[in-house]
Scaffold this motif. Structure first.
Motif, mmCIF file in Angstrom:
data_model
loop_
_atom_site.group_PDB
_atom_site.id
_atom_site.type_symbol
_atom_site.label_atom_id
_atom_site.label_comp_id
_atom_site.label_asym_id
_atom_site.label_seq_id
_atom_site.Cartn_x
_atom_site.Cartn_y
_atom_site.Cartn_z
ATOM 1 N N ASP A 119 33.486 -17.998 17.618
ATOM 2 C CA ASP A 119 33.751 -18.530 16.283
ATOM 3 C C ASP A 119 35.135 -19.173 16.309
ATOM 4 O O ASP A 119 36.140 -18.481 16.491
ATOM 5 C CB ASP A 119 33.702 -17.405 15.243
ATOM 6 N N VAL A 120 35.201 -20.480 16.160
ATOM 7 C CA VAL A 120 36.466 -21.196 16.308
ATOM 8 C C VAL A 120 37.399 -20.957 15.127
ATOM 9 O O VAL A 120 38.587 -21.288 15.200
ATOM 10 C CB VAL A 120 36.228 -22.709 16.491
ATOM 11 N N ARG A 121 36.897 -20.395 14.031
ATOM 12 C CA ARG A 121 37.750 -20.101 12.873
ATOM 13 C C ARG A 121 38.366 -18.707 12.971
ATOM 14 O O ARG A 121 39.559 -18.527 12.770
ATOM 15 C CB ARG A 121 36.935 -20.230 11.587
ATOM 16 N N THR A 122 37.528 -17.716 13.281
ATOM 17 C CA THR A 122 38.013 -16.333 13.337
ATOM 18 C C THR A 122 38.417 -15.899 14.746
ATOM 19 O O THR A 122 39.032 -14.843 14.907
ATOM 20 C CB THR A 122 36.930 -15.376 12.823
ATOM 21 N N LYS A 123 38.033 -16.671 15.769
ATOM 22 C CA LYS A 123 38.276 -16.374 17.178
ATOM 23 C C LYS A 123 37.441 -15.181 17.678
ATOM 24 O O LYS A 123 37.680 -14.686 18.783
ATOM 25 C CB LYS A 123 39.757 -16.121 17.459
ATOM 26 N N ASN A 160 28.897 -25.326 12.154
ATOM 27 C CA ASN A 160 30.225 -25.860 11.862
ATOM 28 C C ASN A 160 31.357 -24.992 12.384
ATOM 29 O O ASN A 160 32.491 -25.466 12.495
ATOM 30 C CB ASN A 160 30.381 -26.042 10.346
ATOM 31 N N SER A 161 31.069 -23.741 12.724
ATOM 32 C CA SER A 161 32.153 -22.850 13.144
ATOM 33 C C SER A 161 31.908 -22.136 14.467
ATOM 34 O O SER A 161 32.826 -21.514 14.995
ATOM 35 C CB SER A 161 32.407 -21.794 12.056
ATOM 36 N N GLN A 162 30.702 -22.209 15.022
ATOM 37 C CA GLN A 162 30.392 -21.453 16.226
ATOM 38 C C GLN A 162 29.997 -22.355 17.391
ATOM 39 O O GLN A 162 29.277 -23.334 17.211
ATOM 40 C CB GLN A 162 29.255 -20.461 15.954
ATOM 41 N N ARG A 166 35.802 -33.074 15.634
ATOM 42 C CA ARG A 166 36.425 -32.003 16.411
ATOM 43 C C ARG A 166 35.813 -31.979 17.805
ATOM 44 O O ARG A 166 34.610 -32.192 17.965
ATOM 45 C CB ARG A 166 36.230 -30.642 15.725
ATOM 46 N N LYS A 189 44.002 -26.116 19.839
ATOM 47 C CA LYS A 189 44.000 -24.698 19.468
ATOM 48 C C LYS A 189 43.301 -23.964 20.601
ATOM 49 O O LYS A 189 42.101 -24.100 20.798
ATOM 50 C CB LYS A 189 43.242 -24.493 18.148
ATOM 51 N N TYR A 199 41.402 -30.658 17.153
ATOM 52 C CA TYR A 199 40.984 -30.957 15.808
ATOM 53 C C TYR A 199 42.122 -31.614 15.025
ATOM 54 O O TYR A 199 43.254 -31.637 15.475
ATOM 55 C CB TYR A 199 40.533 -29.684 15.089
ATOM 56 N N ASP A 222 31.615 -31.847 17.502
ATOM 57 C CA ASP A 222 30.828 -31.231 16.451
ATOM 58 C C ASP A 222 29.950 -32.281 15.773
ATOM 59 O O ASP A 222 29.969 -33.458 16.136
ATOM 60 C CB ASP A 222 31.732 -30.517 15.441
#
Length: 479
Positions: A161-165, A145-147, A458, A127, A479, A453
Motif C-alpha cells: 500500500d503506497v499510502r500506508t506503507k 489507486n493505492s496498492q 504516478r 518516495k 509522484y 497508475d
C-alpha cells in the motif's frame, strides 16, 4: 385604509430594492467570474503556447525560489486552443453538441495525455519503501489507486500500500503431484491482470506453472500445468479469459481461464485453499529459431503478439491461428531482455544492452522502424513501457529515461540535459558473499520493473542490485 395601502407599498418597494441589490450582486459575481476565467485562460494560453526556452530567466519563479534550467522541461507539443474550449465548457456544464463531444474526447484521450507525459518527469519526486529482506523485485502491477502487487526473485508475491506503507504477503499456489518443477527455480518474472481486473496471473511455487488468483480477494482459482518445462519468463492476457505464456524452454502457450467455472468448481468440492484445480493449456507451440523466450507483448488492435528470444530475435505471431508469422534478427544482439507494446502507436519496443528497437505492428514484425541509443551507455535496459508518445526506460544502473517518439529524442531540460529519474539506495544484504566479492564496488539498483497508475500521473519503480550474486531490493513511488 390609506395607511394600510401605504404600508403595503413601502413593503413592496423594500422587497424590490432588496431584489435589485441581489441582482446587482449576482451581476457583479458573474462579471468577476468571467474576468477571472478570462485571466486564467489568458495565462494558460500564454503558458502552453510559449516555449520554455524563450522565457526570461527572471520570470521563472516558483513560489519565492527561482526555478533552475534543470527544472524546466522543453515542451515539443504544447496544448492547442482546444484546451481553452474544454475549460470554458467544463466551467458552464459541458455545453455543446456531438461535434463538441468528439472534440472533447480527442482532447482528453489524446492531446492532454501527450502533454502530461512531457511535463510529468520534471514534477516527480521519490518516495522510497522498505520491503524487508526480499530479493530483487522483477515484476509489478497496480491493483488500484493505492496498492501495487510485486513478484520477486525469491518467489515472493506481495502487495504494497503506497499510502500506508503496509505490506501483505500472498501465499503462492502449489501445483499438483503430477507437475514436475523446473530446475533451479528463479522466482516470479511476470504478473498480468486481465482487462476486467477480476483475475491476476503469475508464477506458482513451481516456477514453470501458471497460477491464477481471483481479484480483489487473491483467492486461488487454478494452477496451469503441463505446458512448460522451464521458468515462465512472461505472460499477458489477450482478453478476459485467454492468456499467453512464454517460457525459458522456448515455447509459448495459450490458456483459457473461465473464472466463474473455476470458482464454481472450488465451491462444489473440497480443494485445499492454496492447491486449487488444475487446468491445461489450449494450444502450445515451440518458437522457431528461438533459444529461450525472454519476453512477450500483445497487439490487441492488430491481433498479433510478439516474442523476444535471448538469441536476439523477434518473433511475430497471429493470435487467432496461434501460428508464427515471421522472425527477424535484431541489430543489437546483447542482453535483449524486455519487450512492450503500444496499441495507440502500433509499435513494439525492445530493450537491449544499450538500445531500444521499435518495430511497427503494421509491418507484422518484418521491418525495424527506429533504433534508440540509450543515454546510459551499456549498463543495460531492464524495463520498458509506453506513456502516450513517451517511452519510459528503466536501466541497469538505476536511471529512468524518457524518450519522445514523435520528437525522436530524449526528453530534455533547458540546460540541454536529458530529464532522468535516479532511484534510491534500497537495501543490500551485507553477508559473507558481499564482503568477499563485492565490498569495494558501487552497485546501483537496476530498474527491473516500473508501471504507471491508471491516471498516468504516478510511476512505481522497483528492482534491486544488478549482479546476480548480490541480494537486495528497491521499491519507490515517483509522484
Amino acid at each position: 385604509m390609506d395607511s394600510i395601502l401605504r404600508s403595503r407599498l413601502r413593503d413592496a418597494h423594500d422587497r424590490i430594492a432588496v431584489l435589485r441589490a441581489s441582482q446587482r450582486r449576482l451581476a457583479e459575481d458573474i462579471y468577476n467570474r468571467f474576468t477571472e476565467l478570462d485571466m486564467a485562460v489568458g495565462q494558460l494560453q500564454s503558458y502552453f503556447n510559449t516555449a520554455p526556452n524563450r522565457l526570461n530567466d527572471k520570470r521563472k519563479v516558483k513560489g519565492l525560489q527561482t526555478v533552475k534550467e534543470e527544472d524546466v522541461i522543453v515542451i515539443s507539443r504544447p496544448l492547442s486552443a482546444s484546451a481553452l474550449d474544454f475549460l470554458r465548457k467544463r466551467e458552464y456544464g459541458g455545453l455543446g453538441g456531438p461535434q463538441a463531444l468528439t472534440a472533447d474526447l480527442k482532447f482528453t484521450q489524446t492531446e492532454l495525455p501527450d502533454f502530461v507525459s512531457q511535463q510529468l518527469p520534471a514534477l516527480l519526486t521519490e518516495k522510497e519503501f522498505k520491503l524487508g529482506t526480499i530479493n530483487k523485485v522483477f515484476a509489478s502491477k497496480w491493483l488500484n489507486n493505492s496498492q501495487v502487487v510485486m513478484g520477486t526473485k525469491c518467489n515472493t508475491l506481495l502487495v504494497l500500500d503506497v499510502r500506508t506503507k503496509n505490506i501483505v504477503h500472498i501465499q503462492s499456489v502449489r501445483s499438483s503431484a503430477e507437475s514436475e518443477p523446473a530446475k533451479c527455480p528463479c522466482g516470479i518474472h511476470s504478473i498480468s491482470i486481465n482487462p476486467s481486473r477480476t483475475m491476476l496471473a503469475t508464477g506458482g511455487v513451481n516456477t514453470n506453472d501458471l497460477a491464477v488468483y481471483e481479484l480483489p480477494t487473491f483467492d486461488p482459482l487454478c494452477i496451469g500445468e503441463g505446458a512448460h518445462d522451464d521458468w515462465l519468463f512472461d505472460m499477458e492476457w489477450v482478453d478476459d479469459q485467454h492468456i499467453i505464456t512464454g517460457s525459458r524452454d522456448g515455447s509459448v502457450a495459450i490458456w483459457q481461464i473461465d473464472g466463474d467455472k473455476q470458482r464454481s468448481q472450488i465451491e462444489n468440492s473440497s480443494y485445499p485453499l492454496y492447491k486449487p484445480p488444475t487446468v491445461r493449456h489450449s494450444r502450445k507451440q515451440k518458437c522457431k529459431q528461438a533459444e529461450r523466450i525472454r519476453s512477450l507483448a500483445v497487439s490487441h488492435t492488430k491481433g498479433l503478439f510478439g516474442t523476444l528470444s535471448t538469441n536476439a530475435k523477434f518473433h511475430c505471431w497471429d493470435i487467432e491461428t496461434f501460428k508464427q508469422i515471421d522472425s527477424i534478427q535484431l541489430q543489437w544482439r546483447r542482453e535483449n531482455v524486455c519487450l512492450t507494446s503500444s496499441d495507440e502507436l502500433s509499435l513494439f519496443a525492445i530493450g537491449s544492452q544499450a538500445h531500444v528497437t521499435t518495430i511497427d505492428h503494421r509491418d507484422r514484425g518484418k521491418n525495424s522502424w527506429l533504433q534508440i541509443p540509450s543515454s546510459q551507455g551499456d549498463r543495460g535496459i531492464r524495463s520498458l513501457s509506453f506513456n502516450s508518445n513517451m517511452i519510459t526506460i528503466g536501466t541497469g544502473n538505476g536511471h529512468v529515461l524518457f524518450y519522445d517518439i514523435r520528437n525522436r529524442k530524449f526528453l530534455s531540460n533547458e540546460a540541454k540535459n536529458n530529464c532522468e529519474l535516479l532511484v534510491g539506495e534500497g537495501w543490500l544484504k551485507d553477508d559473507d558473499n558481499y564482503r568477499e566479492h563485492f565490498y569495494q564496488g558501487f552497485y546501483p539498483n537496476a530498474v527491473y520493473t516500473h508501471c504507471y497508475d491508471e491516471d498516468k500521473t504516478r510511476l512505481f519503480v522497483a528492482g534491486g542490485p544488478l549482479p546476480s550474486g548480490l541480494y537486495g531490493n528497491y521499491a519507490g513511488l515517483f509522484y
